[in-house]
Write a protein that holds these residues in place. Sequence first.
Motif, mmCIF file in Angstrom:
data_model
loop_
_atom_site.group_PDB
_atom_site.id
_atom_site.type_symbol
_atom_site.label_atom_id
_atom_site.label_comp_id
_atom_site.label_asym_id
_atom_site.label_seq_id
_atom_site.Cartn_x
_atom_site.Cartn_y
_atom_site.Cartn_z
ATOM 1 N N ARG A 117 -23.990 -28.749 -13.264
ATOM 2 C CA ARG A 117 -23.166 -29.947 -13.475
ATOM 3 C C ARG A 117 -22.342 -29.832 -14.753
ATOM 4 N N GLU A 118 -22.941 -29.281 -15.816
ATOM 5 C CA GLU A 118 -22.187 -29.087 -17.057
ATOM 6 C C GLU A 118 -20.999 -28.162 -16.825
ATOM 7 N N ARG A 119 -21.223 -27.138 -16.019
ATOM 8 C CA ARG A 119 -20.144 -26.180 -15.751
ATOM 9 C C ARG A 119 -19.003 -26.846 -14.991
ATOM 10 N N VAL A 120 -19.331 -27.689 -14.012
ATOM 11 C CA VAL A 120 -18.306 -28.401 -13.243
ATOM 12 C C VAL A 120 -17.492 -29.303 -14.172
ATOM 13 N N VAL A 121 -18.170 -30.022 -15.061
ATOM 14 C CA VAL A 121 -17.482 -30.897 -16.018
ATOM 15 C C VAL A 121 -16.567 -30.067 -16.918
ATOM 16 N N LEU A 122 -17.045 -28.922 -17.358
ATOM 17 C CA LEU A 122 -16.259 -28.057 -18.245
ATOM 18 C C LEU A 122 -15.010 -27.534 -17.547
ATOM 19 N N VAL A 123 -15.152 -27.142 -16.289
ATOM 20 C CA VAL A 123 -13.993 -26.652 -15.524
ATOM 21 C C VAL A 123 -12.951 -27.759 -15.397
ATOM 22 N N GLU A 124 -13.397 -28.979 -15.072
ATOM 23 C CA GLU A 124 -12.439 -30.081 -14.922
ATOM 24 C C GLU A 124 -11.789 -30.450 -16.256
ATOM 25 N N LEU A 125 -12.544 -30.320 -17.353
ATOM 26 C CA LEU A 125 -11.978 -30.562 -18.684
ATOM 27 C C LEU A 125 -10.825 -29.602 -18.946
ATOM 28 N N CYS A 126 -11.021 -28.332 -18.590
ATOM 29 C CA CYS A 126 -10.042 -27.288 -18.904
ATOM 30 C C CYS A 126 -8.919 -27.163 -17.883
ATOM 31 N N ARG A 127 -9.106 -27.695 -16.677
ATOM 32 C CA ARG A 127 -8.153 -27.434 -15.595
ATOM 33 C C ARG A 127 -6.688 -27.732 -15.947
#
Length: 201
Positions: A117-127
């Motif tokens: 879940r942290e990784r998904v949040v991080l990807v969306e932050l950076c997208r």
Amino acid sequence: MAVLEVWGPGRHDVSALGGARYTIGKRSDADLSIATDAAVSGMHVLLERAGAVWCVRDLGSRNGTFVNGERLFGESVLRDGDEIIVGRTRLVFRDEASGDETTTTDALRAPPALTPRERVVLVELCRPLLSGNVFTQPASVREIAHVLVVSEAAVKQHLGRLYAKFDVVDDVAGLRRVQLANAALQRGAVSMSDLRGGGQS
């Protein structure tokens, strides 16, 4: 001596890089003040001499810094002829001594262990950074919550843990999300292929 050719709104001149640190920004106390460019931050970018080479680092500017057309994340060694874009101003680095310099680069620290879940949040932050547009910022808490169909409180909890894992401690001028996105890309926690993928729920 290394110099910068400055091409910006209403100006074309040359500035010598003296000392070991050289700040560039809109503020009058910057070593190179670019007051005529409204897209430049107060303290936008730092050039720092390390031995025989100069390095460039963005200082959390609003609109980012680009070196040879690519958005700058972390630090980059400058070579003769490199082009730095800050706001609407073009800076050309000139230092013939740096052109043939051969350097070895230490590997970045590996990214910390992340939950799915942290990784998904991080990807969306950076997208949003994938676009490379000058005015692009990382995604807001609200935007991340909307894409992942979760509450803003849940996103904030994940971001809190991510700040700790990536050692993002100080919220300098509200730029913690920028620092976190930069650290995630620098350390390989998020790749460009991750950002090109679709949103996840």
